[in-house]
Design an enzyme around this catalytic site. Sequence first.
Site, short mmCIF file in Angstrom:
data_model
loop_
_atom_site.label_atom_id
_atom_site.label_comp_id
_atom_site.label_asym_id
_atom_site.label_seq_id
_atom_site.Cartn_x
_atom_site.Cartn_y
_atom_site.Cartn_z
N ASP A 82 2.08 -8.96 6.05
CA ASP A 82 1.06 -8.01 6.16
C ASP A 82 -0.35 -9.13 6.15
O ASP A 82 -1.44 -8.67 6.18
CB ASP A 82 0.88 -7.29 4.78
CG ASP A 82 1.44 -5.96 4.96
OD1 ASP A 82 1.56 -5.55 5.99
OD2 ASP A 82 1.88 -5.54 3.74
N ARG A 107 2.57 -9.01 -1.75
CA ARG A 107 1.38 -9.73 -1.01
C ARG A 107 0.60 -10.48 -1.81
O ARG A 107 -0.39 -11.51 -1.29
CB ARG A 107 0.28 -8.43 -0.46
CG ARG A 107 0.93 -7.40 0.40
CD ARG A 107 -0.48 -6.83 1.28
NE ARG A 107 -1.15 -7.72 1.94
CZ ARG A 107 -2.34 -7.22 2.62
NH1 ARG A 107 -2.59 -6.02 2.64
NH2 ARG A 107 -2.89 -7.98 3.43
N ARG A 152 -5.97 0.29 -5.15
CA ARG A 152 -5.88 -1.10 -5.21
C ARG A 152 -6.70 -2.11 -5.92
O ARG A 152 -6.42 -2.47 -6.97
CB ARG A 152 -6.06 -1.76 -3.58
CG ARG A 152 -4.95 -1.20 -2.68
CD ARG A 152 -3.61 -1.32 -2.96
NE ARG A 152 -2.63 -1.01 -2.07
CZ ARG A 152 -1.96 -1.49 -0.99
NH1 ARG A 152 -2.45 -2.49 -0.53
NH2 ARG A 152 -1.33 -0.63 -0.24
N HIS A 181 -7.58 2.14 0.90
CA HIS A 181 -8.58 0.88 0.89
C HIS A 181 -9.86 1.54 1.37
O HIS A 181 -9.95 2.39 2.22
CB HIS A 181 -8.21 -0.23 1.88
CG HIS A 181 -7.13 -1.35 1.29
ND1 HIS A 181 -6.17 -1.60 2.13
CD2 HIS A 181 -7.18 -1.77 0.07
CE1 HIS A 181 -5.67 -2.75 1.44
NE2 HIS A 181 -5.94 -2.95 0.25
N CYS A 279 -9.14 -3.87 9.38
CA CYS A 279 -7.89 -4.37 8.47
C CYS A 279 -7.64 -5.95 8.96
O CYS A 279 -7.35 -6.85 8.13
CB CYS A 279 -6.76 -3.60 8.33
SG CYS A 279 -6.83 -1.93 7.61
#
Length: 286
Positions: A82, A107, A152, A181, A279
């Site tokens: 990611d 992550r 998140r 997000h 992103c």
Amino acid sequence: MSTVIETGEQPSLRPERTPTGRRVLMCRPEYFTVVYRINPWMNPAEPTDTSVALEQWQALYDTYLRLGYDIELIDPIEGLPDMVYAANGGFVVDGIAYGAKFTYPERQPEGPAYMDWFRRAGFDVRAPREVNEGEGDFLLVGDTILAGTGFRSDSLSHVELGSIFGREVVTLRLVDPSFYHLDTAVAVLDPTPGREHIAYLPTAFDAESLAVLQQRFPDAILVNETDAAVLGLNSFSDGYNVVIASRATDFERQLREHGYNPIGVDLSELLLGGGGVKCCTLELRS
Ligand code: ARG
């Protein structure tokens, strides 16, 4: 051809859209794949093709080059698929880089990797105390930071953000797991103080946050579910050129009506990981 403008912004009063330069950090998806599931878009059972991801990412990179952006690269790390979603690597304003502290263990090693890059690039790095996923959840609009929470970034990171940057932080609560997000639900079209302009998906927010958005941004472009569902809002604007998912056709039309120059790119392979244009892009503001 419809010329209806859906929002309160009057074409005659609309500011001239002017591009301003951008400096961004990106990460080649050399090790991109989907082997875990931390958002509803990801399905490890569905095959991914790293070479397609690389080709599509390259097209985004080339688009930014053509627009004259200053592009920095961070080395991808094997085992961190990611990492291509550079927006999550931190939040950078005034030469200060607030590091990321990821929600999911998969992550977490990305946080220090990005902080190392910021340090080497000469930024004033602030290690995070609170869980936060960088520019995925924090968006600078004018002098204000819009800050997402719900999936998140912890709302405590919003307090930390405010004390580091000395700016107003507006908390927005996300409620739809597909738009986990903030940068999947809000696009900053013009961050220039005095001419702030955004686009957003109303159903991505709880009632209180939606009221805040309506009150602060009466001229915002409201994007429909279909365009949001191809991560159309996950776009990158320089104040005139707006790089968006090519499949977000209504959003493209709305942008034109509002005086922007939408540029479509296809990042369908990276969508399998739940990310799009924004992103893959971390803005570096010195
Ligand atoms: N697979 C990544 C995750 O779930 C996608 C991140 C998308 N990034 C973003 N800025 N919205 O964390």
